[in-house]
Design a protein around this motif. Structure first.
Motif, mmCIF file in Angstrom:
data_model
loop_
_atom_site.group_PDB
_atom_site.id
_atom_site.type_symbol
_atom_site.label_atom_id
_atom_site.label_comp_id
_atom_site.label_asym_id
_atom_site.label_seq_id
_atom_site.Cartn_x
_atom_site.Cartn_y
_atom_site.Cartn_z
ATOM 1 N N ASP A 221 -64.570 -6.753 27.407
ATOM 2 C CA ASP A 221 -65.065 -5.040 27.077
ATOM 3 C C ASP A 221 -66.782 -4.961 27.268
ATOM 4 O OD1 ASP A 221 -62.147 -4.552 25.559
ATOM 5 O OD2 ASP A 221 -63.027 -6.461 24.088
ATOM 6 N N VAL A 222 -67.279 -6.058 27.229
ATOM 7 C CA VAL A 222 -68.925 -5.491 27.564
ATOM 8 C C VAL A 222 -68.679 -5.599 28.851
ATOM 9 C CG1 VAL A 222 -70.869 -6.614 27.707
ATOM 10 C CG2 VAL A 222 -69.407 -7.360 25.894
ATOM 11 N N LEU A 223 -68.397 -5.910 29.935
ATOM 12 C CA LEU A 223 -67.545 -5.487 31.086
ATOM 13 C C LEU A 223 -67.249 -3.932 31.313
ATOM 14 C CD1 LEU A 223 -67.337 -8.211 32.806
ATOM 15 C CD2 LEU A 223 -68.703 -7.645 33.314
ATOM 16 N N ARG A 224 -66.285 -3.537 30.565
ATOM 17 C CA ARG A 224 -65.480 -2.070 30.383
ATOM 18 C C ARG A 224 -66.963 -1.338 30.178
ATOM 19 N NH1 ARG A 224 -61.398 -5.535 28.510
ATOM 20 N NH2 ARG A 224 -58.808 -5.424 29.560
ATOM 21 N N VAL A 225 -67.029 -1.158 29.326
ATOM 22 C CA VAL A 225 -68.631 -0.077 28.480
ATOM 23 C C VAL A 225 -69.244 0.271 30.340
ATOM 24 C CG1 VAL A 225 -70.492 -0.555 27.246
ATOM 25 C CG2 VAL A 225 -68.033 -0.848 25.896
ATOM 26 N N VAL A 226 -70.596 -1.679 30.053
ATOM 27 C CA VAL A 226 -70.890 -1.315 31.374
ATOM 28 C C VAL A 226 -71.037 -0.623 32.761
ATOM 29 C CG1 VAL A 226 -72.038 -3.159 32.620
ATOM 30 C CG2 VAL A 226 -72.114 -3.607 30.967
ATOM 31 N N PHE A 227 -69.695 -0.646 32.878
ATOM 32 C CA PHE A 227 -68.327 0.248 34.187
ATOM 33 C C PHE A 227 -68.482 1.726 33.532
ATOM 34 C CE2 PHE A 227 -67.739 -3.623 36.052
ATOM 35 C CZ PHE A 227 -68.882 -4.207 37.295
ATOM 36 N N ALA A 228 -68.202 1.721 32.428
ATOM 37 C CA ALA A 228 -68.067 3.376 31.564
ATOM 38 C C ALA A 228 -69.398 3.648 31.451
ATOM 39 C CB ALA A 228 -66.951 2.511 30.300
ATOM 40 N N ALA A 229 -70.341 2.948 31.176
ATOM 41 C CA ALA A 229 -71.491 3.518 30.851
ATOM 42 C C ALA A 229 -72.041 4.165 32.805
ATOM 43 C CB ALA A 229 -72.502 2.668 29.969
ATOM 44 N N LEU A 230 -71.685 3.923 33.694
ATOM 45 C CA LEU A 230 -71.891 4.589 34.746
ATOM 46 C C LEU A 230 -72.216 5.955 35.255
ATOM 47 C CD1 LEU A 230 -71.271 1.924 37.444
ATOM 48 C CD2 LEU A 230 -73.409 2.276 36.384
ATOM 49 N N VAL A 231 -71.230 6.955 33.270
ATOM 50 C CA VAL A 231 -70.587 8.325 33.988
ATOM 51 C C VAL A 231 -72.409 8.594 33.389
ATOM 52 C CG1 VAL A 231 -70.574 8.182 31.299
ATOM 53 C CG2 VAL A 231 -69.515 9.987 32.841
ATOM 54 N N SER A 232 -73.140 8.578 33.054
ATOM 55 C CA SER A 232 -74.590 8.679 32.289
ATOM 56 C C SER A 232 -74.774 9.117 33.808
ATOM 57 C CB SER A 232 -75.791 7.586 31.500
ATOM 58 O OG SER A 232 -75.337 6.467 32.209
ATOM 59 N N MET B 205 -71.632 -2.712 22.214
ATOM 60 C CA MET B 205 -71.782 -1.196 21.927
ATOM 61 C C MET B 205 -73.545 -1.446 22.954
ATOM 62 S SD MET B 205 -70.791 1.081 19.741
ATOM 63 C CE MET B 205 -71.215 2.723 20.492
ATOM 64 N N ALA B 206 -74.602 -2.300 22.204
ATOM 65 C CA ALA B 206 -76.196 -1.756 22.643
ATOM 66 C C ALA B 206 -76.040 -2.688 24.077
ATOM 67 C CB ALA B 206 -77.361 -2.735 22.009
ATOM 68 N N ILE B 207 -75.166 -4.202 24.680
ATOM 69 C CA ILE B 207 -75.685 -5.083 25.516
ATOM 70 C C ILE B 207 -75.158 -4.181 26.791
ATOM 71 C CG2 ILE B 207 -75.389 -7.071 26.851
ATOM 72 C CD1 ILE B 207 -75.205 -8.624 24.255
ATOM 73 N N GLY B 208 -73.529 -3.758 26.777
ATOM 74 C CA GLY B 208 -72.834 -2.757 27.470
ATOM 75 C C GLY B 208 -73.466 -1.648 28.118
ATOM 76 N N THR B 209 -73.653 -0.675 26.885
ATOM 77 C CA THR B 209 -74.279 0.447 26.936
ATOM 78 C C THR B 209 -75.871 0.508 28.016
ATOM 79 O OG1 THR B 209 -75.212 1.221 25.086
ATOM 80 C CG2 THR B 209 -73.290 2.285 25.967
ATOM 81 N N GLN B 210 -76.317 0.073 27.466
ATOM 82 C CA GLN B 210 -77.985 -0.125 28.808
ATOM 83 C C GLN B 210 -78.107 -0.919 29.537
ATOM 84 O OE1 GLN B 210 -79.965 1.579 26.993
ATOM 85 N NE2 GLN B 210 -78.456 1.416 25.532
ATOM 86 N N ILE B 211 -76.994 -1.702 29.842
ATOM 87 C CA ILE B 211 -77.024 -2.633 31.194
ATOM 88 C C ILE B 211 -76.490 -1.341 32.038
ATOM 89 C CG2 ILE B 211 -75.213 -3.797 32.931
ATOM 90 C CD1 ILE B 211 -75.509 -6.044 30.831
ATOM 91 N N VAL C 104 -73.839 -14.427 20.481
ATOM 92 C CA VAL C 104 -73.079 -15.685 21.199
ATOM 93 C C VAL C 104 -71.026 -15.624 20.761
ATOM 94 C CG1 VAL C 104 -72.068 -18.100 21.269
ATOM 95 C CG2 VAL C 104 -74.466 -17.042 20.788
ATOM 96 N N THR C 105 -71.129 -14.671 19.865
ATOM 97 C CA THR C 105 -69.551 -14.192 19.197
ATOM 98 C C THR C 105 -69.100 -13.463 19.870
ATOM 99 O OG1 THR C 105 -70.341 -15.030 17.092
ATOM 100 C CG2 THR C 105 -68.352 -13.655 17.309
ATOM 101 N N LEU C 106 -69.870 -12.367 20.498
ATOM 102 C CA LEU C 106 -69.574 -11.418 21.782
ATOM 103 C C LEU C 106 -68.921 -11.958 22.826
ATOM 104 C CD1 LEU C 106 -69.810 -8.486 21.789
ATOM 105 C CD2 LEU C 106 -72.019 -9.033 22.979
ATOM 106 N N PHE C 107 -70.069 -12.341 23.437
ATOM 107 C CA PHE C 107 -69.408 -13.073 25.161
ATOM 108 C C PHE C 107 -68.583 -13.798 24.827
ATOM 109 C CE2 PHE C 107 -73.454 -11.094 25.768
ATOM 110 C CZ PHE C 107 -72.899 -10.407 26.597
ATOM 111 N N ARG C 108 -68.114 -14.660 23.489
ATOM 112 C CA ARG C 108 -67.061 -16.245 23.813
ATOM 113 C C ARG C 108 -65.504 -14.905 23.754
ATOM 114 N NH1 ARG C 108 -68.776 -18.993 19.848
ATOM 115 N NH2 ARG C 108 -67.737 -17.892 18.586
ATOM 116 N N GLU C 109 -65.927 -14.058 22.745
ATOM 117 C CA GLU C 109 -64.663 -14.116 22.151
ATOM 118 C C GLU C 109 -64.596 -12.328 23.128
ATOM 119 O OE1 GLU C 109 -64.165 -12.979 17.942
ATOM 120 O OE2 GLU C 109 -64.537 -14.943 17.663
ATOM 121 N N GLN C 110 -65.344 -11.618 23.237
ATOM 122 C CA GLN C 110 -65.312 -9.969 23.841
ATOM 123 C C GLN C 110 -65.542 -9.157 25.445
ATOM 124 O OE1 GLN C 110 -64.977 -8.285 19.398
ATOM 125 N NE2 GLN C 110 -64.344 -6.322 21.334
ATOM 126 N N TRP C 111 -65.974 -10.417 25.918
ATOM 127 C CA TRP C 111 -66.982 -10.586 27.307
ATOM 128 C C TRP C 111 -66.322 -9.633 27.768
ATOM 129 C CZ3 TRP C 111 -65.084 -11.832 31.919
ATOM 130 C CH2 TRP C 111 -63.782 -11.635 31.897
#
Length: 425
Positions: A230-241, A359-365, A221-228
């Protein structure tokens, strides 16, 4: 042994174990499972379905990321790392015990999918947990170097998986399809025992044990309230996989089926590329500790977008020498720049309270698209000598998106650990 080095070693071995299990499935999905777990009436459909079972693990990865991220940020990184190791070993061993399509009909691929889903849950927490553990133990000026050992372990797991498959694929086909393919999955029990022995004595990180982090009741809850963002940044950056799964899985099948290159040769290309990656990843990480995470990652993403074209051309032309050259250049050198730096780039976007969850949520999406990339590639592949062009375009687009996402992130290589996350703004 000093704790940072022990944490790096534990991450290296644990990741090697986990991704040995994960990658032997990828090799089997490319070379063996289409013949064993699906109807032989349509070989192309069987291949696509086999690749789909490889990708299905990425469905449970985001779910596992939420659950294991919460556990890791609430109760400790070590608990997550122990659970993921044992779950991966169990599900991989079970795959080796499954009946084939000829023995059990539709139940065979159904059971295969269940085991693969369990693998996905395990993988969801493994890298994020190992990265968080290593990053938080590392010296301030060497966080990229120490956290890169997680990805070096991943490469070692891939090498080990392919080395195991080399003698297996050399067996006569009747032996390969009857019992030989099961051996790599049964060997998982041994490598899991090694990983568990190494991790059992590793202490929890001082950053996590601080009173500040013990008071966080709902990390997600804290993650998505304060740093959503950055989660999106990780999601799109992880497309390099996508570069990795196309290079390690789809190209393997394409080379054998379309270019008629022997299976052993394609496996040797992957082994050679990943041996080079073992050396390249820590070197790129050392550079990232000196000049920053973003420029190294962006080079790796954009370099992969460009290098995938000559690699595919070499494979489609059947030129084995150039396939080695460009395969090593892409997967061993250029992609390693992004692959070796993302543990620190992503991990430093978040503070300790929510690091594992973020890290887990962003990368796994983001990794989900990478997981289904071989299936997408098989569906969009054209015919004739230029049939690989749509696949190369797909890889290029996802790599460019990853580079743009990394460009929007903050540079944190000089930021103290306790000031990472929202406080770094």
């Amino acid at each position: 042994m000093q704790t940072p080095r022990k944490a790096a070693l534990a991450s290296w071995i644990g990741s090697a174990v986990e991704y040995y299990d994960f990658f032997i499935y990828g090799a089997a999905a490319s070379l063996i499972f289409p013949k064993l777990f699906f109807s032989s009436e349509n070989p192309q459909a069987a291949l696509m379905l086999s690749f789909a079972t490889f990708g299905v693990a990425y469905i449970t990865r985001p779910i596992g990321a939420v659950v294991l991220g919460h556990v890791g940020d609430k109760f400790g990184r070590k608990k997550v790392l122990t659970f993921t190791l044992l779950l991966m070993g169990f599900s991989t061993f079970i795959i080796g015990c499954l009946p084939t399509y000829a023995q059990a009909g539709i139940w065979a691929p159904a059971m295969l999918v269940v085991a693969r889903l369990l693998q996905g849950i395990s993988a969801a927490g493994e890298q994020a947990g190992a990265n968080s553990m290593t990053l938080e133990h590392a010296p301030a000026h060497r966080r990229a170097f120490f956290s890169s050992f997680t990805l070096s372990g991943t490469q070692a797991g891939l090498i080990l998986a392919n080395l195991v498959f080399l003698p297996i694929t050399a067996l006569p086909e009747d032996q390969l399809l009857s019992w030989g393919w099961r051996v790599p999955f049964f060997l998982s029990a041994l490598v899991v025992a090694v990983g568990f022995w190494v991790r059992r004595t590793l202490p929890e990180t001082p950053a996590f044990e601080s009173e500040e982090n013990k008071t966080e009741r709902a990390p997600v809850v804290t993650l998505f309230r304060e740093q959503w963002r950055d989660v999106l940044r990780v999601v799109f950056a992880a497309l390099v996989s996508v570069v990795s799964t196309i290079g390690a899985n789809y190209v393997l099948a394409y080379a054998v089926r379309e270019a008629k290159i022997p299976q052993a040769t394609t496996l040797l290309v992957l082994i050679s590329a990943n041996l080079v990656a073992l050396a390249a990843i820590p070197l790129w990480a050392i550079l990232a500790d000196r000049i920053g995470r973003r420029p190294v990652f962006i080079f790796g993403a954009l370099g992969s977008a460009a290098t995938v074209w000559p690699m595919f051309w070499a494979v489609s032309s059947g030129d084995v020498t150039l396939m080695f050259v460009f395969g090593i250049l892409l997967l061993g050198v250029v992609y390693s720049a992004a692959n070796g730096v993302w543990p620190s780039l992503y991990g430093e976007m978040f503070d300790t309270r929510v690091r594992l969850s973020g890290m887990a949520i962003g990368t796994q999406i983001g990794f989900a698209l990478g997981g289904f990339a071989p299936t997408i590639a098989a569906a969009i592949q054209g015919t004739g000598p230029t049939g690989w062009h749509p696949v190369a375009i797909f890889v290029t687009i996802t790599s460019v998106i990853a580079a743009i996402s990394a460009f929007t992130a903050r540079e944190t290589y000089r930021t103290p650990l306790h000031l990472l996350g929202p406080r770094a703004r």
